[in-house]
Design a protein around this motif. Structure first.
Motif, PDB file in Angstrom:
ATOM      1  N   ILE A  86       0.779  -1.280  -0.121  1.00  0.00           N
ATOM      2  CA  ILE A  86       0.125  -0.074   0.226  1.00  0.00           C
ATOM      3  C   ILE A  86       1.046   1.214  -0.083  1.00  0.00           C
ATOM      4  CG2 ILE A  86      -1.602   1.212   1.306  1.00  0.00           C
ATOM      5  CD1 ILE A  86      -2.905  -1.415   2.240  1.00  0.00           C
ATOM      6  N   ALA A  87       2.051   1.136   0.921  1.00  0.00           N
ATOM      7  CA  ALA A  87       2.967   2.318   0.733  1.00  0.00           C
ATOM      8  C   ALA A  87       3.400   2.552  -0.566  1.00  0.00           C
ATOM      9  CB  ALA A  87       3.961   2.134   2.112  1.00  0.00           C
ATOM     10  N   ASP A  88       3.840   1.546  -1.100  1.00  0.00           N
ATOM     11  CA  ASP A  88       4.469   1.562  -2.558  1.00  0.00           C
ATOM     12  C   ASP A  88       3.578   2.321  -3.575  1.00  0.00           C
ATOM     13  OD1 ASP A  88       6.647   1.215  -4.425  1.00  0.00           O
ATOM     14  OD2 ASP A  88       5.318  -0.216  -5.003  1.00  0.00           O
ATOM     15  N   SER A  89       2.094   2.012  -3.221  1.00  0.00           N
ATOM     16  CA  SER A  89       1.354   2.530  -4.243  1.00  0.00           C
ATOM     17  C   SER A  89       0.750   3.860  -4.096  1.00  0.00           C
ATOM     18  CB  SER A  89      -0.193   1.929  -3.922  1.00  0.00           C
ATOM     19  OG  SER A  89      -0.715   2.142  -2.935  1.00  0.00           O
ATOM     20  N   GLY A  90       1.510   4.800  -2.907  1.00  0.00           N
ATOM     21  CA  GLY A  90       1.009   6.192  -2.514  1.00  0.00           C
ATOM     22  C   GLY A  90       2.324   7.023  -3.161  1.00  0.00           C
ATOM     23  N   ALA A  91       2.148   8.334  -2.783  1.00  0.00           N
ATOM     24  CA  ALA A  91       3.025   9.242  -3.274  1.00  0.00           C
ATOM     25  C   ALA A  91       4.124   9.629  -2.161  1.00  0.00           C
ATOM     26  CB  ALA A  91       2.176  10.584  -3.717  1.00  0.00           C
ATOM     27  N   ALA A  92       5.104  10.029  -2.472  1.00  0.00           N
ATOM     28  CA  ALA A  92       6.047  10.350  -1.671  1.00  0.00           C
ATOM     29  C   ALA A  92       5.561  11.782  -1.003  1.00  0.00           C
ATOM     30  CB  ALA A  92       7.556  10.538  -2.202  1.00  0.00           C
ATOM     31  N   ASP A  93       6.123  11.737   0.407  1.00  0.00           N
ATOM     32  CA  ASP A  93       5.373  12.935   1.158  1.00  0.00           C
ATOM     33  C   ASP A  93       6.352  13.068   2.496  1.00  0.00           C
ATOM     34  OD1 ASP A  93       4.413  15.067   2.512  1.00  0.00           O
ATOM     35  OD2 ASP A  93       2.442  14.484   2.105  1.00  0.00           O
ATOM     36  N   PRO A  94       7.369  13.705   2.466  1.00  0.00           N
ATOM     37  CA  PRO A  94       8.253  13.757   3.593  1.00  0.00           C
ATOM     38  C   PRO A  94       7.662  14.388   5.059  1.00  0.00           C
ATOM     39  CG  PRO A  94       8.648  15.634   2.030  1.00  0.00           C
ATOM     40  CD  PRO A  94       7.696  14.902   1.610  1.00  0.00           C
ATOM     41  N   ALA A  95       6.362  14.700   4.938  1.00  0.00           N
ATOM     42  CA  ALA A  95       5.633  15.425   5.965  1.00  0.00           C
ATOM     43  C   ALA A  95       5.273  14.171   7.171  1.00  0.00           C
ATOM     44  CB  ALA A  95       4.504  16.111   5.760  1.00  0.00           C
ATOM     45  N   TRP A  96       5.135  12.916   6.625  1.00  0.00           N
ATOM     46  CA  TRP A  96       4.787  11.913   7.630  1.00  0.00           C
ATOM     47  C   TRP A  96       5.434  11.907   9.138  1.00  0.00           C
ATOM     48  CZ3 TRP A  96      -0.246  10.926   6.427  1.00  0.00           C
ATOM     49  CH2 TRP A  96      -0.367  10.944   5.245  1.00  0.00           C
ATOM     50  N   VAL A  97       4.825  11.580  10.138  1.00  0.00           N
ATOM     51  CA  VAL A  97       5.292  11.892  11.479  1.00  0.00           C
ATOM     52  C   VAL A  97       5.561  10.754  12.242  1.00  0.00           C
ATOM     53  CG1 VAL A  97       5.364  13.132  13.740  1.00  0.00           C
ATOM     54  CG2 VAL A  97       4.979  14.309  11.508  1.00  0.00           C
ATOM     55  N   PHE A  98       6.553  10.362  12.830  1.00  0.00           N
ATOM     56  CA  PHE A  98       6.694   9.049  13.753  1.00  0.00           C
ATOM     57  C   PHE A  98       7.367   9.892  14.989  1.00  0.00           C
ATOM     58  CE2 PHE A  98       6.021   7.154  10.001  1.00  0.00           C
ATOM     59  CZ  PHE A  98       5.667   5.734  10.151  1.00  0.00           C
ATOM     60  N   ALA A  99       6.663   9.705  15.810  1.00  0.00           N
ATOM     61  CA  ALA A  99       7.426  10.378  17.320  1.00  0.00           C
ATOM     62  C   ALA A  99       8.624   9.883  17.701  1.00  0.00           C
ATOM     63  CB  ALA A  99       6.429  10.330  18.547  1.00  0.00           C
ATOM     64  N   GLU A 100       9.454  10.575  18.097  1.00  0.00           N
ATOM     65  CA  GLU A 100      10.939  10.087  18.516  1.00  0.00           C
ATOM     66  C   GLU A 100      10.698   9.747  19.935  1.00  0.00           C
ATOM     67  OE1 GLU A 100      13.718  10.418  17.075  1.00  0.00           O
ATOM     68  OE2 GLU A 100      13.391  11.451  15.254  1.00  0.00           O
ATOM     69  N   LYS A 101      11.537   8.763  20.588  1.00  0.00           N
ATOM     70  CA  LYS A 101      11.227   8.311  21.815  1.00  0.00           C
ATOM     71  C   LYS A 101      11.532   9.576  22.796  1.00  0.00           C
ATOM     72  CE  LYS A 101      13.220   4.908  24.987  1.00  0.00           C
ATOM     73  NZ  LYS A 101      14.148   3.813  25.270  1.00  0.00           N
ATOM     74  N   SER A 102      10.622   9.462  23.859  1.00  0.00           N
ATOM     75  CA  SER A 102      10.980  10.546  25.084  1.00  0.00           C
ATOM     76  C   SER A 102      10.627   9.896  26.485  1.00  0.00           C
ATOM     77  CB  SER A 102       9.852  11.567  24.722  1.00  0.00           C
ATOM     78  OG  SER A 102       8.619  11.112  24.721  1.00  0.00           O
ATOM     79  N   GLU A 103       9.599   9.631  26.530  1.00  0.00           N
ATOM     80  CA  GLU A 103       9.178   8.834  27.940  1.00  0.00           C
ATOM     81  C   GLU A 103       8.212   7.902  27.643  1.00  0.00           C
ATOM     82  OE1 GLU A 103       7.708   9.963  32.444  1.00  0.00           O
ATOM     83  OE2 GLU A 103       7.815  11.438  30.893  1.00  0.00           O
ATOM     84  N   ASN A 104       8.581   6.627  27.616  1.00  0.00           N
ATOM     85  CA  ASN A 104       7.768   5.655  27.451  1.00  0.00           C
ATOM     86  C   ASN A 104       6.890   5.493  28.804  1.00  0.00           C
ATOM     87  OD1 ASN A 104       8.614   5.235  24.844  1.00  0.00           O
ATOM     88  ND2 ASN A 104      10.115   3.186  25.470  1.00  0.00           N
TER      89      ASN A 104
END
Lengths: 432, 461
Positions: A86-104
């Motif tokens: 599904i990801a491969d079918s999409g369009a590149a967009d550098p705005a997607w966000v994954f949180a960095e580790k802070s306090e689990n």
């Protein structure tokens, strides 16, 4: 019982093995017990055992998401392959966000374990009290639920949260009847983690039953006037949700149609208005502890003293627009009370309407609204007089927020929001 | 395709109560392009088993997100225990349900689950067409979506079946501003029953429809506000279908009748003009397959049409097996569940006002001062039949001719009063099927109708 952490680890590993640059997964087990009342009689008892696993992956800045509810190894492996396809079918967009580790963290909230006998007793008690105290009320449907949730969220940057929570929900849909006369239906409900208080005394359940009982004999409004509209917490939540959704949320900021797009730090409402998103408020039952992008949730102000303090943006739209990300997903709306008792607000209104429920379309980005005022009363010379039928209200949400007449000193908490009664001027009320 | 893990367990259905056992697989796909940004690209697949047991007038239900022998045994046990709990704590004291005949409806045809790339490529092609041809839009959204429900059902009566119900749509939203700067929007949904790969083979097939949508948006840019008040209007089939579903259909769902809807006191009475007839079609409507055909419901009842209004008289309700026994009516297959974890509820299938004999052009010519409302973007109704519909596209009618386009407005009224004012019904039908009906659970439904001339309250600005 599934080992949710192990499943999350397997899912993340499968996504990485299939080429994900970044990945996250959320796995949840939910156990639900639910009593149903239909047409005033107990009808159904449900017990549900549900799973869910959501996978998200980004590869070459292309994002894909998959949701499944089977947690065996083969299903997880297939879902991971599918997610990358599904990801491969999409369009590149550098705005997607994954949180960095802070306090689990490991969070417990509410009442994870159900007391089903007491839940049934409280439900039966509410039915009995309604019969005794509000004999005109016919319960179209009542749904009383306990949900226990156990979930694990992990991403490939080391973020890990585990949550164990549970709460009761009471949802009522009812109307008043006498012979062939009938009121409009009305919905009322609360979320709670305690069973020590009769349901009748929670939220606005008693007040709602009282009001609907007075709505058997309605009168259409003659003519049209512009005056004050009083919104009790139930309908105030609808209007605030519409306003913030149109003016301050992802969709309209991303496509640039929000009329508030250039208003951050500027006055957008009356100084009496402070609206916050506070999932950590102790009055909010099982409030959000982390966002869908993996950030720890913090309370924040959307509007403070009439000034727009923050938009309700996800990290993705924040990156797309250059505006700041909101500190939570903005579900737990809390509005600051005013200084005027509700009774005094009504007493001060010469001509207006008490809007119990708004039946209308979702306003567009202009903020114009127009619809039927259901379960509503006319206010004349400081008193709530007749119940209304076939009466419409119209106005503009942005104008409404700037035209505060009064905000009550009382607030009502239904477990999901904390809201006062609020009176706004400049609302057009029209009848036949 | 679902493996049949339930038939081997038929002997476990309780012998002293009515029971249903269901396995279900639900799929959905969605690709969203918001002004060219791909904001959603997701697929979902959920499956599981559920059981429902009826005992003396109350139900027990249980579901589990597994398709296994253990899960089947667990949900049957839990549903039976829940039914016994309710029978003990809240006895209803009713007898058994009227039996239905033995039978099993086999799967008519399997379906394929298209790759997500097909959705994304199609949506991108449509978005690129709009972006290139209409660069003056303030924003646009294109959504490619599908959902399907595959169900395997057995009941203690011996009735059951294996069914699949796929549907797929392309949504196009176009946004602009009036000359005074007021935002305006129009949208359209294209598609219907069937999988995405079969419904959408060539993006160019939609270009003409998108051009028409844009043309209407440009007319709306120059639009005027409708004048508030009671007016003679023509409602298009889209709005008539919304009326049939929201303002009439819900009031005649038997569970809502028992909950106090207006229809409780209206059976056998005149509720509309004699030109109005309304039917909830099961699978075949007016000689062709209905938009969202239903052949078997989730209580095992073979689905047949339900006549609601005949020549202006209310003649029937929509029932489950239990409510049909209560009202002394025939169950016609309305009890449907959305997910494996949902119990069957009384739902509409394909609800429509039947066509008449009038020509639309004659209807327009007959109106001196009124409106022709053609598109709606939302609608709500009460169990009293009081309704409010948003109108997002329409035209003035002046001296029998269409005039200026309209900005957004609303219409409202009480269904069983407003329908008595219907004096012309066109000979053409319009169906929609892209939405969900909300009633505890979502449910795909079709609704349709013909153009009607009536008196209705217009909200104005």
């Amino acid at each position: 019982m599934h080992d949710l952490k192990m499943i999350a680890d397997k899912a993340l590993a499968a996504l990485k093995d299939n080429g994900a640059d970044k990945a996250q997964c959320a796995v949840r087990f939910t156990e639900t017990h639910e009593f149903n009342v239909d047409g005033g009689k107990f009808s159904l008892f449900r017990t549900l055992f549900d799973n869910s696993l959501s996978l998200t992956a980004v590869k070459d800045d292309k994002k894909g998401s998959v949701g499944i509810n089977r947690l065996d190894d083969d299903s997880i492996a297939a879902a991971a392959v599918n997610c990358l396809a599904i990801a491969d079918s999409g369009a590149a967009d550098p705005a997607w966000v994954f949180a960095e580790k802070s306090e689990n963290g490991f969070f417990t909230a509410g009442a994870p374990e159900a007391d089903l006998d007491l839940l049934f007793d409280r439900t039966e008690e509410l039915m009995r009290q309604i019969g005794e105290q509000f004999p005109l009320i016919l319960m179209e449907q009542m749904i009383v639920t306990h949900k226990k949730r156990h979930s694990v969220f992990k991403n490939s940057l080391g973020v890990e949260y585990e949550t164990l929570s549970g709460n009761y929900e009471i949802s009522l849909m009812f109307s008043a009847h006498e012979g062939e006369k009938s009121s409009s239906f009305f919905g009322s409900g609360v979320i709670t983690d305690r069973l020590d208080v009769p349901f009748m005394e929670l939220g606005t359940i008693r007040e709602d039953l009282e009001n609907v009982s007075k709505q058997l004999d309605t009168q259409p409004l003659e003519g049209k006037f512009t005056g004050v509209a009083v919104f009790p917490p139930s309908s105030l939540g609808t209007f605030i949700g519409s306003a913030l959704g149109n003016f301050a949320s992802d969709g309209t900021l991303l496509d640039g149609t929000s009329p508030w797009k250039d208003c951050l730090g500027k006055v957008v409402a009356d100084p009496a208005i402070t609206i916050s998103a506070t999932p950590l408020d102790e009055r909010i039952v099982c409030g959000e502890r982390f966002t869908g992008e993996g950030f720890r949730s913090e309370n924040y102000d959307i509007i403070k003293g009439g000034v727009l303090e923050s938009f309700m943006l996800s990290g993705y739209v924040a990156n797309k627009t250059g505006l700041p990300r909101a500190k939570n997903s903005s579900y737990a709306i809390v509005m600051k009370p005013g200084e005027t008792p509700y009774a005094d607000i009504i007493a001060g209104i010469e001509r207006g309407i008490l809007v119990g429920r708004f039946s209308g379309g979702e306003p567009g980005t202009s903020g114009d609204f127009s619809g039927v005022a259901k379960n509503s009363f006319l206010i004349e010379n400081g008193k709530i007089t007749c119940a209304l039928s076939e009466t419409m209200i119209s106005g503009n949400l942005g104008d409404l927020l700037k035209n505060v007449v009064a905000i009550s000193s009382e607030v009502v908490c239904d477990g999901a929001t904390v809201l006062p009664y609020a009176a706004f001027g400049g609302v057009t009320v029209s009848g036949k | 395709m679902l493996q049949d893990i339930i038939t081997p367990h038929k002997h476990l259905l309780p012998g002293d109560a009515h029971a249903e056992l269901r396995a279900q697989l639900s799929r959905s796909s969605r690709v969203t392009l918001l002004s060219g940004n791909l904001t959603a690209n997701a697929k979902s697949e959920v499956s599981g088993v559920s059981a429902r047991v009826y005992k003396n007038g109350v139900y027990g239900f249980s579901s589990m997100a597994e398709c296994s022998d253990d899960a089947v045994r667990a949900v049957l046990k839990a549903a039976d225990e829940n039914a016994r709990f309710m029978d003990r704590r809240a006895p209803a004291g009713k007898g058994p349900l009227t039996p239905i005949a033995d039978g099993f409806r086999p799967l008519a045809a399997d379906i394929s689950d298209p790759d997500q790339k097909l959705y994304a490529d199609f949506a991108r092609a449509i978005d690129a067409y709009i972006a290139e041809k209409y660069p003056n839009l303030s924003s646009r959204a294109v959504i490619a979506t599908s959902d399907s429900m595959e169900k395997l059902l057995i009941t203690s009566d011996g009735q059951g079946g294996h069914t699949i119900s796929p549907r797929s749509y392309m949504y196009v939203f176009l946004n602009s501003e009036t000359t005074s700067g007021t935002p305006i929007e129009l949208f359209e949904a294209y598609g219907g029953s069937g999988t995405f790969d079969l419904n959408f083979t060539d993006p160019a097939g939609l270009y003409g429809e998108i051009d028409k949508l844009y043309e209407r948006l440009m007319q709306k840019r120059e639009g005027v506000y409708a004048e508030a008040g009671m007016k003679t209007c023509i409602l298009s089939g889209n709005l008539t279908g919304m009326l049939a579903h929201e303002a009439v259909g819900h009031t005649v769902e038997a569970d809502l009748v028992l909950g106090g809807s207006v229809a409780a006191h209206s059976l056998g009475k005149v509720v509309a003009s004699e030109k109005v007839s309304l039917v909830d079609f099961a699978h075949t409507a007016l000689g062709v397959e209905a938009p969202l055909p239903v052949y078997l419901d989730d209580e095992g009842t073979p689905a047949t049409d339900t006549e609601i209004i005949k020549d202006g008289v209310l003649v029937g309700f929509m029932n489950s097996r239990e409510s049909a026994d209560h009202f002394g009516m025939k169950a016609t297959g309305h009890a449907r569940a959305w997910s494996f974890s949902d119990e069957p509820l009384i739902r509409m299938r394909n609800t429509a006002v039947l066509p008449g004999t009038d020509k639309l052009e004659d209807m327009i010519a007959s109106v001196d001062d009124g409106y022709y409302f053609i598109s709606t973007n939302n609608g709500q109704a009460d169990t009293t039949g009081e309704f409010m519909f948003g109108v997002c596209m329409g035209y003035e009618i002046k001296n029998g001719k269409l005039g200026r386009a309209l900005l957004d407005t609303t219409i409202s009224g009480v269904a069983f009063e407003m329908l008595k004012t219907v004096d012309m019904v066109s000979d053409q039908m319009t169906w929609t099927s892209s939405g969900f009906c909300g009633k505890k659970q979502p449910m795909p439904v079709g609704c349709g109708g013909s153009d009607i001339r009536c008196r209705v309250m217009v909200g104005g600005r």
